[in-house]
Design an enzyme around this catalytic site. Structure first.
Site, PDB file in Angstrom:
ATOM      1  N   ASP A 126      30.786  43.201  28.702  1.00 40.44           N
ATOM      2  CA  ASP A 126      30.508  43.937  29.932  1.00 40.44           C
ATOM      3  C   ASP A 126      31.783  43.975  30.753  1.00 40.44           C
ATOM      4  O   ASP A 126      32.601  43.049  30.689  1.00 40.44           O
ATOM      5  CB  ASP A 126      29.380  43.239  30.714  1.00 40.44           C
ATOM      6  N   HIS A 166      31.869  43.692  33.897  1.00 42.13           N
ATOM      7  CA  HIS A 166      31.646  42.974  35.150  1.00 42.13           C
ATOM      8  C   HIS A 166      31.768  41.454  34.984  1.00 42.13           C
ATOM      9  O   HIS A 166      31.879  40.936  33.878  1.00 42.13           O
ATOM     10  CB  HIS A 166      30.258  43.317  35.697  1.00 42.13           C
ATOM     11  N   SER A 220      29.599  49.004  41.161  1.00 35.74           N
ATOM     12  CA  SER A 220      28.622  48.251  40.368  1.00 35.74           C
ATOM     13  C   SER A 220      28.908  46.757  40.364  1.00 35.74           C
ATOM     14  O   SER A 220      28.021  45.964  40.037  1.00 35.74           O
ATOM     15  CB  SER A 220      28.605  48.781  38.926  1.00 35.74           C
TER      16      SER A 220
END
Length: 386
Positions: free
Chosen positions: A206, A208, A315
């Site tokens: 990911d 993030h 995000s």
């Protein structure tokens, strides 16, 4: 003059067999289905061919057509065909497509973090000035601004890049942006040090941070914000209880078009915790509780209990519970107005035009900005609060 007896025989077109005709009909049907599904998606509002405002600069530079092409790629039939192609490329060639790169085994990175942009330094300087201008306009309205900078995953997890190349020119850009804001007196927090101190600040599959990374970033941001001495209300305190590890689907797996494959065929899945937040008391130790409204008329719409902190960003703010961790660290609720895909301006631009900002403006606006957006092409964007 060549004799007619030696003339080349006429060339006849090869006869088309049934297989060729079937293939032609199949292609026509496929194209017709794609066209019909695209028109239906546009007509029903499920597909926007121009998701960004069309400006003269965007047309001249070809960005408007690029956005339209990207939208068409999300049409139902086109997206389905692309997904099949992506999955076959991964299974046969270990190829992740144009938007995702694999570093060390199991470590995925966003290609945009590794791609330099033309006129990147000029874009960074313009964005820094835009933040200063926003600070000034907010200050005129009695609103404070604090900026939280999120470093690239490829910066913090550089040891996992293996053969991937991150341009050396990227090394000073976060510090350059930070310095420009500090020189202008804008409160800013670079979370690089807090994230780098952790063994696993970012997820493997990911783009993030992990929950531990989000918590460290929130705590790093809370200190300078508390130093602004804004007496933020209402005062709250939360008990944070770590949850058991659970599978965490990676957005880079989805971006590569592999999320519908069986788990055994995808890049190695990973797990992360998900903490639980329980409000424990109305005020932290040593902090006065918010005064109650004297009567319903004094607090007709419950404004005294509304968050005085609003957060805009990307995000990153919406993943791994960054906002609850920030609220817990500040001891006051935080209204989340971040937008996935908001890049530099998308979230704050939408928020300042919203009824939430107009009717109940915050005392503090926290602006989360990822490093990779700092040098993106500006495309004629107009950064203003008007």
């Amino acid at each position: 003059m060549p004799s007619s007896t030696h003339a080349a025989p006429p060339v006849e077109a090869p006869a088309q067999g049934p297989t060729g005709r079937i293939a032609g009909v199949a292609l026509l049907l496929f194209l017709a289905a794609g066209c019909a599904s695209t028109l239906w998606a546009v007509a029903t509002g499920r597909l926007d061919l121009q998701p960004k405002p069309v400006t003269p600069a965007a047309v001249v530079e070809g960005m408007a057509m690029r956005d339209m092409a990207a939208a068409l790629a999300r049409a139902p039939v086109a997206a389905g065909a692309a997904a099949l192609e992506r999955q076959a490329s991964w299974l046969v060639l270990r190829d992740l497509g144009p938007q995702v790169r694999e570093g060390c085994p199991g470590w995925l990175f966003l290609a945009d973090e590794l791609r330099p942009h033309p006129q990147g330094d000029a874009a960074l300087a313009a964005r820094a000035q835009a933040v200063v201008d926003v600070r000034d306009r907010l200050r005129d309205r009695g609103i404070a601004l604090a900026v939280v900078l999120v470093p690239d995953k490829s910066r913090v997890a550089a040891a996992a890049l293996c053969g991937l190349h991150r341009p050396a020119a990227f090394a000073p850009r976060l510090a350059s942006f930070d310095r420009r804001l500090r020189d202008a007196g804008v409160p800013v927090v670079d979370t690089t040090a807090a994230l780098s101190a952790l063994p696993a600040p970012f997820l493997r599959t990911d783009t993030h941070w992990t929950e531990a990374g989000a918590q460290a970033a929130a705590q790093a941001a809370a200190g300078p914000i508390r130093n602004l001495h804004l007496d933020l209300q209402p005062v709250r305190q939360w008990e944070v209880e770590a949850g058991a590890p659970q599978r965490r689907p990676g957005d880079l797996v989805r971006l590569a078009g592999l999320d519908t494959l069986p788990l055994a065929w995808q890049p190695r899945p990973e797990e992360d915790t998900r903490s639980r937040f329980t409000e424990r008391s109305p005020a932290p130790p040593g902090v006065a509780a918010a005064p109650a409204a004297a009567s319903p008329a004094d607090d007709l719409f419950g404004d005294s209990q509304l968050p005085q902190v609003a957060l805009v960003g990307t995000s990153f703010a919406n993943t791994s519970q960054f906002v609850p961790f920030l609220a817990a660290a500040l001891g006051t609720p935080v209204g989340n107005f971040a937008r996935d895909g908001g890049d530099f301006w998308g979230s704050i631009g939408a928020y300042v035009r919203s009824p939430a900002f107009r009717d109940t403006p915050p005392r503090l606006l926290v602006w989360e900005i990822p490093e990779r957006t700092l040098q993106m092409p500006m495309n004629g964007e107009r950064w203003t609060l008007d």
